[in-house]
Design a protein around this motif. Structure first.
Motif, PDB file in Angstrom:
ATOM      1  N   GLY A  98     -52.220 -27.112 -41.570  1.00 39.88           N
ATOM      2  CA  GLY A  98     -53.427 -26.753 -40.838  1.00 39.88           C
ATOM      3  C   GLY A  98     -54.096 -25.550 -41.464  1.00 39.88           C
ATOM      4  N   SER A  99     -54.880 -24.848 -40.692  1.00 38.14           N
ATOM      5  CA  SER A  99     -55.572 -23.658 -41.206  1.00 38.14           C
ATOM      6  C   SER A  99     -55.444 -22.509 -40.207  1.00 38.14           C
ATOM      7  N   PHE A 100     -55.621 -21.279 -40.708  1.00 37.02           N
ATOM      8  CA  PHE A 100     -55.593 -20.073 -39.878  1.00 37.02           C
ATOM      9  C   PHE A 100     -56.490 -19.023 -40.516  1.00 37.02           C
ATOM     10  N   MET A 101     -56.757 -17.939 -39.759  1.00 35.64           N
ATOM     11  CA  MET A 101     -57.672 -16.903 -40.226  1.00 35.64           C
ATOM     12  C   MET A 101     -56.888 -15.677 -40.699  1.00 35.64           C
ATOM     13  N   VAL A 102     -57.233 -15.176 -41.868  1.00 37.89           N
ATOM     14  CA  VAL A 102     -56.651 -13.941 -42.400  1.00 37.89           C
ATOM     15  C   VAL A 102     -57.787 -13.032 -42.832  1.00 37.89           C
ATOM     16  N   GLU A 103     -57.948 -11.892 -42.134  1.00 37.46           N
ATOM     17  CA  GLU A 103     -59.003 -10.922 -42.436  1.00 37.46           C
ATOM     18  C   GLU A 103     -60.378 -11.592 -42.464  1.00 37.46           C
ATOM     19  N   GLY A 104     -60.613 -12.451 -41.476  1.00 35.33           N
ATOM     20  CA  GLY A 104     -61.905 -13.095 -41.344  1.00 35.33           C
ATOM     21  C   GLY A 104     -62.128 -14.274 -42.279  1.00 35.33           C
ATOM     22  N   LYS A 105     -61.107 -14.652 -43.051  1.00 37.68           N
ATOM     23  CA  LYS A 105     -61.241 -15.758 -43.996  1.00 37.68           C
ATOM     24  C   LYS A 105     -60.306 -16.894 -43.597  1.00 37.68           C
ATOM     25  N   GLU A 106     -60.817 -18.133 -43.610  1.00 32.37           N
ATOM     26  CA  GLU A 106     -59.982 -19.288 -43.263  1.00 32.37           C
ATOM     27  C   GLU A 106     -59.099 -19.647 -44.450  1.00 32.37           C
ATOM     28  N   MET A 107     -57.800 -19.840 -44.167  1.00 29.60           N
ATOM     29  CA  MET A 107     -56.852 -20.235 -45.202  1.00 29.60           C
ATOM     30  C   MET A 107     -56.059 -21.443 -44.709  1.00 29.60           C
ATOM     31  N   PHE A 108     -55.629 -22.314 -45.641  1.00 21.28           N
ATOM     32  CA  PHE A 108     -54.821 -23.481 -45.298  1.00 21.28           C
ATOM     33  C   PHE A 108     -53.345 -23.133 -45.431  1.00 21.28           C
ATOM     34  N   TYR A 109     -52.543 -23.698 -44.540  1.00 18.15           N
ATOM     35  CA  TYR A 109     -51.106 -23.478 -44.618  1.00 18.15           C
ATOM     36  C   TYR A 109     -50.386 -24.814 -44.750  1.00 18.15           C
ATOM     37  N   THR A 110     -49.149 -24.700 -45.247  1.00 19.98           N
ATOM     38  CA  THR A 110     -48.348 -25.901 -45.482  1.00 19.98           C
ATOM     39  C   THR A 110     -47.596 -26.329 -44.226  1.00 19.98           C
ATOM     40  N   ALA A 111     -47.005 -25.348 -43.525  1.00 22.11           N
ATOM     41  CA  ALA A 111     -46.249 -25.657 -42.307  1.00 22.11           C
ATOM     42  C   ALA A 111     -46.242 -24.432 -41.401  1.00 22.11           C
ATOM     43  N   LYS A 112     -45.934 -24.682 -40.125  1.00 21.84           N
ATOM     44  CA  LYS A 112     -45.910 -23.592 -39.152  1.00 21.84           C
ATOM     45  C   LYS A 112     -44.852 -23.865 -38.095  1.00 21.84           C
ATOM     46  N   GLN A 113     -44.251 -22.773 -37.572  1.00 21.91           N
ATOM     47  CA  GLN A 113     -43.353 -22.905 -36.432  1.00 21.91           C
ATOM     48  C   GLN A 113     -43.523 -21.705 -35.506  1.00 21.91           C
ATOM     49  N   GLU A 172     -45.390 -29.889 -62.863  1.00 22.22           N
ATOM     50  CA  GLU A 172     -44.737 -28.736 -63.487  1.00 22.22           C
ATOM     51  C   GLU A 172     -45.617 -27.494 -63.402  1.00 22.22           C
ATOM     52  N   GLY A 173     -44.964 -26.355 -63.357  1.00 24.38           N
ATOM     53  CA  GLY A 173     -45.680 -25.076 -63.318  1.00 24.38           C
ATOM     54  C   GLY A 173     -45.050 -24.095 -62.341  1.00 24.38           C
ATOM     55  N   VAL A 174     -45.734 -22.986 -62.138  1.00 30.82           N
ATOM     56  CA  VAL A 174     -45.248 -21.914 -61.267  1.00 30.82           C
ATOM     57  C   VAL A 174     -45.852 -22.086 -59.874  1.00 30.82           C
ATOM     58  N   TYR A 175     -44.985 -22.059 -58.845  1.00 32.33           N
ATOM     59  CA  TYR A 175     -45.406 -22.192 -57.458  1.00 32.33           C
ATOM     60  C   TYR A 175     -45.149 -20.866 -56.718  1.00 32.33           C
ATOM     61  N   ASN A 176     -46.050 -20.533 -55.846  1.00 32.98           N
ATOM     62  CA  ASN A 176     -45.883 -19.339 -55.021  1.00 32.98           C
ATOM     63  C   ASN A 176     -45.572 -19.751 -53.593  1.00 32.98           C
ATOM     64  N   VAL A 177     -44.604 -19.050 -53.005  1.00 32.06           N
ATOM     65  CA  VAL A 177     -44.249 -19.255 -51.604  1.00 32.06           C
ATOM     66  C   VAL A 177     -44.656 -18.007 -50.823  1.00 32.06           C
ATOM     67  N   GLU A 178     -45.474 -18.176 -49.797  1.00 31.67           N
ATOM     68  CA  GLU A 178     -45.919 -17.053 -48.956  1.00 31.67           C
ATOM     69  C   GLU A 178     -45.560 -17.324 -47.506  1.00 31.67           C
ATOM     70  N   LEU A 179     -45.038 -16.309 -46.844  1.00 28.83           N
ATOM     71  CA  LEU A 179     -44.685 -16.389 -45.422  1.00 28.83           C
ATOM     72  C   LEU A 179     -45.566 -15.425 -44.640  1.00 28.83           C
ATOM     73  N   TYR A 180     -46.106 -15.903 -43.526  1.00 29.62           N
ATOM     74  CA  TYR A 180     -46.985 -15.090 -42.682  1.00 29.62           C
ATOM     75  C   TYR A 180     -46.454 -15.061 -41.250  1.00 29.62           C
ATOM     76  N   ALA A 181     -46.702 -13.960 -40.562  1.00 22.52           N
ATOM     77  CA  ALA A 181     -46.508 -13.881 -39.117  1.00 22.52           C
ATOM     78  C   ALA A 181     -47.883 -13.647 -38.521  1.00 22.52           C
ATOM     79  N   ASP A 182     -48.359 -14.623 -37.780  1.00 17.11           N
ATOM     80  CA  ASP A 182     -49.714 -14.571 -37.238  1.00 17.11           C
ATOM     81  C   ASP A 182     -50.715 -14.527 -38.396  1.00 17.11           C
ATOM     82  N   ASP A 183     -51.301 -13.366 -38.685  1.00 17.69           N
ATOM     83  CA  ASP A 183     -52.355 -13.316 -39.705  1.00 17.69           C
ATOM     84  C   ASP A 183     -52.062 -12.306 -40.811  1.00 17.69           C
ATOM     85  N   TYR A 184     -50.793 -11.963 -41.022  1.00 22.74           N
ATOM     86  CA  TYR A 184     -50.456 -11.044 -42.123  1.00 22.74           C
ATOM     87  C   TYR A 184     -49.201 -11.557 -42.838  1.00 22.74           C
TER      88      TYR A 184
END
Length: 310
Positions: A250-265, A288-300
């Motif tokens: 889905g998507s969520f807001m970070v600092e006023g910008k909409e971002m897409f996420y892969t999964a949420k719980q 192939e290539g470099v992947y980044n994994v980012e974890l957020y709590a709410d909007d940070y």
């Protein structure tokens, strides 16, 4: 032959002439005295009026000076977060008294004295404000030290915020920053089609049917127990988040910008260093290539790492 004047008649005329001269002299003397008295009265009255005007100007000047000083005190106290409502009422009353002095030119000495007596009261009030400013400065300094060392808890910070109005936003920002969750011990596991698991940060495409991300939430004594949204973003080499609505993306807001996420719980944060994990099934082979994994709590962001597919 004419008759000679009677001697007694001459004496009588002479006496009358002398008497008239005395009356004229006495009258002239009285007129002079009255004139002198009148002039003296006028000069005294003029002198008294000049003195009243001087006293009036002096009193107005003193009240005006106090008004300027009071404005400075009000500004200082407001800047330190103190209550200025009472001082504003006093300031308004002072301006009314200045206007009264300015409007009339027929003040009696006792009336001017009444305003002169008030000058002393206002000066004492200014001295009291100096003491108030010193106390507020001391509180401000103490608060800054406590905040720097993170010695105060949330209630203490809230009390300080209520006393120091101008510092409210800065202090709230620091509390919010300190209460942010952090992900620790982030680990990646590749799961192939047969369920075999491989931990690490470099994988072959055939090893990665599902991606498992494990971590725990760091201890945080500032954060209060509350429901939290923990969000995962897996970003491919092209810089786009892996996204599939059927798997909960889905998507969520970070600092006023909409971002897409892969999964949420959704979790209940209880400050027990609780263990959390995501298992993401992409359903197709990873390029192939470099992947980044980012974890957020709410909007940070609370944690991140990288892995490589080669």
């Amino acid at each position: 032959m004419s008759a000679e004047p009677n001697k007694s008649d001459l004496n009588s005329q002479e006496q009358e002439s002398k008497s008239s001269k005395k009356i004229i002299i006495i009258f002239s003397f009285i007129v002079v005295i009255v004139a002198i008295i009148g002039i003296k009265f006028y000069l005294d009255a003029e002198k008294e009026n000049q003195q009243l005007q001087q006293d009036l100007a002096k009193t107005y000047g003193e009240l005006d000076s106090i008004s300027i000083q009071l404005d400075k005190k009000i500004a200082e106290i407001k800047n330190l977060g103190g209550d200025i409502s009472e001082l504003q009422l006093i300031r308004k009353n002072l301006e009314s008294e200045k206007e009264e002095l300015k409007r009339s030119n027929n003040w009696a000495a006792n009336q001017i004295q009444r305003y002169q007596d008030k000058v002393g009261g206002y000066e004492e009030l200014l001295n009291l404000q100096d003491e108030k400013i010193k106390k507020l400065e001391a509180i401000n300094k103490e608060l800054l030290v406590e905040n720097t060392d993170l010695k105060s808890d949330k209630n203490a910070l809230n009390d300080s915020i209520s006393r120091l109005k101008d510092n409210r936003e800065r202090l709230e920002d620091k509390v919010a920053e300190a209460s942010k969750l952090k992900a620790e011990n982030i680990g990646l596991t590749a799961i192939n089609d047969r369920g075999r698991e491989r931990e690490g940060t470099e994988f072959k495409p055939r090893h990665l049917s599902k991606l498992k991300i494990q971590f725990n939430l760091a201890e945080n004594n500032i954060a209060q127990p509350a429901g939290k949204d923990i969000i995962l973003r897996v970003i491919n080499p092209a810089g786009n988040a892996l996204f599939d609505i059927s798997t909960g993306s889905g998507s969520f807001m970070v600092e006023g910008k909409e971002m897409f996420y892969t999964a949420k719980q959704e979790i209940l944060f209880d400050n027990t260093q609780q263990q959390l994990s995501f298992v993401y099934d992409r359903g197709e082979e990873y390029e192939e290539g470099v992947y980044n994994v980012e974890l957020y709590a709410d909007d940070y962001i609370i944690g991140k790492m990288k892995f490589v597919i080669n």
